[in-house]
Scaffold this motif. Structure first.
Motif, PDB file in Angstrom:
ATOM      1  N   ALA A 208      39.271 -75.398  79.702  1.00 20.83           N
ATOM      2  CA  ALA A 208      40.357 -74.430  79.843  1.00 20.83           C
ATOM      3  C   ALA A 208      40.197 -73.612  81.114  1.00 20.83           C
ATOM      4  CB  ALA A 208      40.399 -73.509  78.623  1.00 20.83           C
ATOM      5  N   LEU A 209      38.965 -73.218  81.415  1.00 18.97           N
ATOM      6  CA  LEU A 209      38.706 -72.482  82.662  1.00 18.97           C
ATOM      7  C   LEU A 209      39.048 -73.345  83.872  1.00 18.97           C
ATOM      8  CD1 LEU A 209      35.291 -70.829  81.742  1.00 18.97           C
ATOM      9  CD2 LEU A 209      37.453 -69.626  82.082  1.00 18.97           C
TER      10      LEU A 209
ATOM     11  N   PRO B 230      53.278 -66.475  83.809  1.00 18.80           N
ATOM     12  CA  PRO B 230      52.667 -67.181  82.676  1.00 18.80           C
ATOM     13  C   PRO B 230      51.147 -67.109  82.668  1.00 18.80           C
ATOM     14  CG  PRO B 230      54.392 -68.529  83.654  1.00 18.80           C
ATOM     15  CD  PRO B 230      54.186 -67.353  84.563  1.00 18.80           C
ATOM     16  N   LEU B 231      50.519 -67.243  83.842  1.00 21.24           N
ATOM     17  CA  LEU B 231      49.056 -67.205  83.876  1.00 21.24           C
ATOM     18  C   LEU B 231      48.541 -65.816  83.533  1.00 21.24           C
ATOM     19  CD1 LEU B 231      46.390 -68.568  84.446  1.00 21.24           C
ATOM     20  CD2 LEU B 231      46.700 -68.101  86.883  1.00 21.24           C
ATOM     21  N   PHE B 232      49.207 -64.790  84.035  1.00 18.97           N
ATOM     22  CA  PHE B 232      48.824 -63.414  83.713  1.00 18.97           C
ATOM     23  C   PHE B 232      48.933 -63.154  82.206  1.00 18.97           C
ATOM     24  CE2 PHE B 232      50.551 -59.096  82.960  1.00 18.97           C
ATOM     25  CZ  PHE B 232      49.438 -58.343  83.304  1.00 18.97           C
ATOM     26  N   LEU B 233      50.055 -63.556  81.620  1.00 12.70           N
ATOM     27  CA  LEU B 233      50.250 -63.339  80.176  1.00 12.70           C
ATOM     28  C   LEU B 233      49.286 -64.175  79.348  1.00 12.70           C
ATOM     29  CD1 LEU B 233      54.167 -63.210  80.059  1.00 12.70           C
ATOM     30  CD2 LEU B 233      52.565 -61.288  80.017  1.00 12.70           C
ATOM     31  N   TYR B 234      49.026 -65.396  79.802  1.00 10.65           N
ATOM     32  CA  TYR B 234      48.071 -66.278  79.125  1.00 10.65           C
ATOM     33  C   TYR B 234      46.699 -65.606  79.049  1.00 10.65           C
ATOM     34  CZ  TYR B 234      45.161 -70.586  78.747  1.00 10.65           C
ATOM     35  OH  TYR B 234      44.253 -71.557  78.395  1.00 10.65           O
TER      36      TYR B 234
ATOM     37  N   ARG C  52      44.585 -74.440  73.415  1.00 15.86           N
ATOM     38  CA  ARG C  52      45.178 -75.638  72.818  1.00 15.86           C
ATOM     39  C   ARG C  52      46.472 -75.336  72.066  1.00 15.86           C
ATOM     40  NH1 ARG C  52      43.461 -79.877  75.165  1.00 15.86           N
ATOM     41  NH2 ARG C  52      44.051 -81.124  73.341  1.00 15.86           N
ATOM     42  N   ASN C  53      46.920 -74.106  72.145  1.00 16.07           N
ATOM     43  CA  ASN C  53      48.144 -73.719  71.451  1.00 16.07           C
ATOM     44  C   ASN C  53      49.347 -73.973  72.361  1.00 16.07           C
ATOM     45  OD1 ASN C  53      50.131 -72.622  69.853  1.00 16.07           O
ATOM     46  ND2 ASN C  53      49.505 -70.488  70.170  1.00 16.07           N
ATOM     47  N   PHE C  54      49.804 -75.200  72.396  1.00 15.89           N
ATOM     48  CA  PHE C  54      50.888 -75.557  73.301  1.00 15.89           C
ATOM     49  C   PHE C  54      52.259 -75.122  72.780  1.00 15.89           C
ATOM     50  CE2 PHE C  54      47.587 -78.866  74.104  1.00 15.89           C
ATOM     51  CZ  PHE C  54      47.165 -78.344  75.317  1.00 15.89           C
ATOM     52  N   ALA C  55      52.273 -74.528  71.599  1.00 12.00           N
ATOM     53  CA  ALA C  55      53.510 -73.909  71.134  1.00 12.00           C
ATOM     54  C   ALA C  55      53.757 -72.586  71.847  1.00 12.00           C
ATOM     55  CB  ALA C  55      53.452 -73.683  69.618  1.00 12.00           C
TER      56      ALA C  55
ATOM     57  N   VAL D 167      50.925 -70.772  77.669  1.00  8.82           N
ATOM     58  CA  VAL D 167      49.877 -71.794  77.687  1.00  8.82           C
ATOM     59  C   VAL D 167      50.449 -73.123  78.163  1.00  8.82           C
ATOM     60  CG1 VAL D 167      48.232 -73.105  76.284  1.00  8.82           C
ATOM     61  CG2 VAL D 167      48.568 -70.663  75.856  1.00  8.82           C
ATOM     62  N   LEU D 168      51.618 -73.471  77.654  1.00  6.28           N
ATOM     63  CA  LEU D 168      52.244 -74.733  78.031  1.00  6.28           C
ATOM     64  C   LEU D 168      52.603 -74.752  79.513  1.00  6.28           C
ATOM     65  CD1 LEU D 168      53.327 -77.465  77.073  1.00  6.28           C
ATOM     66  CD2 LEU D 168      55.512 -76.336  76.582  1.00  6.28           C
TER      67      LEU D 168
END
Length: 264
Positions: free
Chosen positions: A69-70, A87-91, A103-106, A110-111
Motif C-alpha cells: 500500500a505504501l 483523493p490521496l489526501f483524504l485517503y 483494500r477497501n475499493f468501495a 482508495v479506488l
C-alpha cells in the motif's frame, strides 16, 4: 467548504494531513497553488511545508499500512496528476482514523489512488519495452523518452541490472533530467552508482530532444548500420495479411513512436 492549498510537493501534502489533525479539521479538498478555488469556498488554509511534520506522517503510515500500500501511494504520486491531490489526501486522513483501508475499493478515494498508481505502473512497463538506445563513439548508449508520468526513477534499477556492463544515459526530455550509469571497469568490485544528471543548456547537447537522434559527429560508426538492419528486420517480420493497425496502436501507442528506431 474548507479547502487546503499546498505547494504541490509530497512533503506539502503530508504536512497538510498533519495540520488537518492538529487543527481538528477535515477539509473537503486539497488544491495545489494556482488551482481555481471552488465556487462555494468558506475557508481557505495555506499549508506551509514542513519536512519534520511530513516525516512524522509518513512514519505513521508505515505503522498502519502494508508495504504494498505504501508503494502504491508513492507510485501514484509519480503520476504528477493534479486530480490525485484530493483523493490521496483524504485517503491518508482516513488511514489515521480507520486503520488499513488499502483494500477497501468501495471507498472512492482508495479506488482513485489505486487506479492512478496502476496507470503509472503500466507506463513503467511500456518504458522498459519501448526505450531504444543509440551508441556514441565513446561507447555510451543514449535513450531519450518523454513519458506521460514521471516513471524514470522506477525503471533505472531494471536497466542497471540488465545493462551493467556498458555505460548509458536515459534522459527524460519532458522533465529535463536523466540518469547516467558508467559501467564498472572491474565488475567483481560491484556495480557503479547511477547519477542523476541535468543539462544547463539543452540546445548544446549532441542529440535532438524532439526525436532522440544523436548528432552524426558523435554517433558510432556502426550504429547507423545497426539501425537500418533493425528497420529492415521489423518490416520483414510484418505479415501484411495480418496487419491490424488498431491492435498495434493499443500495444504501441503513437506517443512513443518518435523515439523508436523502427518507426522513423
Amino acid at each position: 467548504m474548507t479547502v487546503y492549498v499546498f505547494d504541490g510537493t509530497m512533503d506539502g501534502l503530508l504536512t497538510a494531513v498533519f495540520d488537518a489533525f492538529l487543527l481538528k479539521e477535515q477539509p473537503e479538498q486539497l488544491l495545489a497553488e494556482g488551482d481555481v478555488l471552488p465556487l462555494f469556498c468558506d475557508h481557505t488554509y495555506h499549508v506551509t511545508t514542513d519536512e519534520e511534520k511530513a516525516q512524522r506522517v509518513w512514519a505513521g503510515l508505515e505503522k498502519k499500512l502494508p508495504c504494498e500500500a505504501l508503494r502504491l501511494i508513492s507510485v501514484s504520486w509519480l503520476s504528477e496528476l493534479r486530480e490525485l491531490n484530493t483523493p490521496l489526501f483524504l485517503y491518508i486522513c482516513k488511514v489515521f482514523r480507520q486503520g488499513d483501508i488499502s483494500r477497501n475499493f468501495a471507498d472512492a478515494d482508495v479506488l482513485a489512488v489505486t487506479n492512478i498508481a496502476r496507470r503509472v505502473l503500466h507506463e513503467q512497463l511500456r518504458m522498459k519495452q519501448f526505450i531504444r538506445f543509440q551508441k556514441a563513439k565513446d561507447g555510451t548508449y543514449l535513450g531519450v523518452v518523454s513519458p506521460d508520468h514521471n516513471v524514470l526513477p522506477t525503471i533505472i534499477a531494471h536497466f542497471q541490472d540488465r545493462f551493467n556492463d556498458q555505460p548509458w544515459l536515459i534522459y527524460d526530455a519532458k522533465r529535463h533530467y536523466g540518469y547516467y550509469y558508467g559501467a564498472s571497469p572491474n565488475p567483481s568490485k560491484g556495480r557503479e552508482d547511477v547519477i542523476r544528471v541535468t543539462f544547463e543548456d539543452e540546445s548544446a547537447v549532441p542529440f535532438d530532444l524532439r526525436n532522440g537522434k544523436m548528432d552524426a559527429e558523435v554517433l558510432s560508426d556502426d550504429d547507423q548500420l545497426l539501425q537500418n538492419l533493425w528497420r529492415t528486420y521489423f518490416k520483414a517480420i510484418c505479415i501484411k495479411e495480418r496487419m491490424n493497425p488498431r491492435k498495434q496502436l493499443q500495444d504501441m501507442p503513437r506517443r512513443y513512436w518518435k523515439y523508436m528506431t523502427e518507426k522513423n
